[in-house]
Write a protein that holds these residues in place. Structure first.
Motif, PDB file in Angstrom:
ATOM      1  N   SER A  17       6.092  -0.649  -4.992  1.00 46.10           N
ATOM      2  CA  SER A  17       5.543   0.384  -3.734  1.00 46.10           C
ATOM      3  C   SER A  17       6.882   1.291  -3.454  1.00 46.10           C
ATOM      4  CB  SER A  17       5.468  -0.373  -2.423  1.00 46.10           C
ATOM      5  OG  SER A  17       6.662  -0.948  -2.009  1.00 46.10           O
ATOM      6  N   THR A  24      -1.647   0.840  -5.566  1.00 45.82           N
ATOM      7  CA  THR A  24      -3.401   1.138  -5.599  1.00 45.82           C
ATOM      8  C   THR A  24      -3.731   0.724  -4.207  1.00 45.82           C
ATOM      9  OG1 THR A  24      -3.911  -0.679  -6.582  1.00 45.82           O
ATOM     10  CG2 THR A  24      -3.361   1.199  -7.981  1.00 45.82           C
ATOM     11  N   LEU A  25      -4.633   1.126  -4.062  1.00 49.29           N
ATOM     12  CA  LEU A  25      -5.461   0.838  -2.668  1.00 49.29           C
ATOM     13  C   LEU A  25      -5.806  -0.944  -2.767  1.00 49.29           C
ATOM     14  CD1 LEU A  25      -6.598   1.472   0.328  1.00 49.29           C
ATOM     15  CD2 LEU A  25      -8.950   1.961  -0.870  1.00 49.29           C
ATOM     16  N   GLU A  26      -6.033  -1.292  -3.795  1.00 49.34           N
ATOM     17  CA  GLU A  26      -6.402  -2.924  -3.862  1.00 49.34           C
ATOM     18  C   GLU A  26      -5.113  -3.628  -3.915  1.00 49.34           C
ATOM     19  OE1 GLU A  26      -7.889  -5.638  -7.569  1.00 49.34           O
ATOM     20  OE2 GLU A  26      -8.971  -4.050  -7.246  1.00 49.34           O
ATOM     21  N   GLU A  27      -3.859  -2.911  -4.538  1.00 51.88           N
ATOM     22  CA  GLU A  27      -2.793  -3.689  -4.545  1.00 51.88           C
ATOM     23  C   GLU A  27      -2.078  -3.581  -2.805  1.00 51.88           C
ATOM     24  OE1 GLU A  27      -0.878  -2.950  -8.639  1.00 51.88           O
ATOM     25  OE2 GLU A  27      -0.527  -1.442  -7.434  1.00 51.88           O
ATOM     26  N   LYS A  28      -2.401  -2.784  -2.230  1.00 46.43           N
ATOM     27  CA  LYS A  28      -2.093  -2.559  -0.778  1.00 46.43           C
ATOM     28  C   LYS A  28      -2.636  -3.675  -0.066  1.00 46.43           C
ATOM     29  CE  LYS A  28      -0.677   2.069  -0.598  1.00 46.43           C
ATOM     30  NZ  LYS A  28      -1.109   3.500   0.183  1.00 46.43           N
ATOM     31  N   ARG A  29      -3.953  -3.887  -0.327  1.00 48.58           N
ATOM     32  CA  ARG A  29      -4.775  -5.006   0.242  1.00 48.58           C
ATOM     33  C   ARG A  29      -3.946  -6.282   0.035  1.00 48.58           C
ATOM     34  NH1 ARG A  29     -10.199  -2.266  -1.147  1.00 48.58           N
ATOM     35  NH2 ARG A  29     -10.482  -0.484   0.530  1.00 48.58           N
ATOM     36  N   GLU A  30      -4.026  -6.600  -1.349  1.00 43.85           N
ATOM     37  CA  GLU A  30      -3.443  -7.714  -1.930  1.00 43.85           C
ATOM     38  C   GLU A  30      -2.016  -7.913  -0.959  1.00 43.85           C
ATOM     39  OE1 GLU A  30      -1.745  -9.952  -6.058  1.00 43.85           O
ATOM     40  OE2 GLU A  30      -2.554  -7.792  -5.980  1.00 43.85           O
ATOM     41  N   GLN A  31      -1.149  -7.121  -1.248  1.00 44.02           N
ATOM     42  CA  GLN A  31       0.264  -7.115  -0.321  1.00 44.02           C
ATOM     43  C   GLN A  31      -0.028  -7.505   1.097  1.00 44.02           C
ATOM     44  OE1 GLN A  31       2.435  -3.482   0.152  1.00 44.02           O
ATOM     45  NE2 GLN A  31       3.989  -4.680  -0.528  1.00 44.02           N
ATOM     46  N   ALA A  32      -0.754  -6.921   1.614  1.00 41.72           N
ATOM     47  CA  ALA A  32      -1.231  -7.349   3.214  1.00 41.72           C
ATOM     48  C   ALA A  32      -1.632  -8.880   3.228  1.00 41.72           C
ATOM     49  CB  ALA A  32      -2.078  -6.373   3.776  1.00 41.72           C
ATOM     50  N   GLU A  33      -2.500  -9.055   2.491  1.00 44.15           N
ATOM     51  CA  GLU A  33      -2.867 -10.495   2.455  1.00 44.15           C
ATOM     52  C   GLU A  33      -1.846 -11.507   2.388  1.00 44.15           C
ATOM     53  OE1 GLU A  33      -6.095 -13.124  -0.181  1.00 44.15           O
ATOM     54  OE2 GLU A  33      -6.706 -11.079   0.345  1.00 44.15           O
TER      55      GLU A  33
END
Length: 75
Positions: A17, A24-33
């Motif tokens: 980051s 990517t958007l998917e990686e941001k979601r994974e990071q938040a999770e």
């Protein structure tokens, strides 16, 4: 439960980051999770430690802080 592999992935995503390409958007979601799971794990571990604290008074009696808190606040 959070594993060492999950922590490694959190760190990888953090480092990525900070690069110019970012996440990517998917990686941001994974990071938040993953961060949410990590924080939940830390909170549960801390609660477990706090629930087992006992204090010895000068008169030698031992007070269980969890029981005292439950009596005071009814939790």
């Amino acid at each position: 439960m959070i594993t060492d592999k999950d922590i490694e992935r959190i760190n990888e995503l953090y480092k990525k980051s900070k690069t110019p390409e970012g996440l990517t958007l998917e990686e941001k979601r994974e990071q938040a999770e993953l961060r949410g799971a990590f924080l939940a794990s830390v909170r549960n571990n801390l609660k477990g430690q706090l629930d087992t604290i006992k204090i010895q008074k000068p008169d030698g009696s031992i007070v269980d802080l969890k029981k005292k808190h439950q009596e005071k606040y009814g939790n």
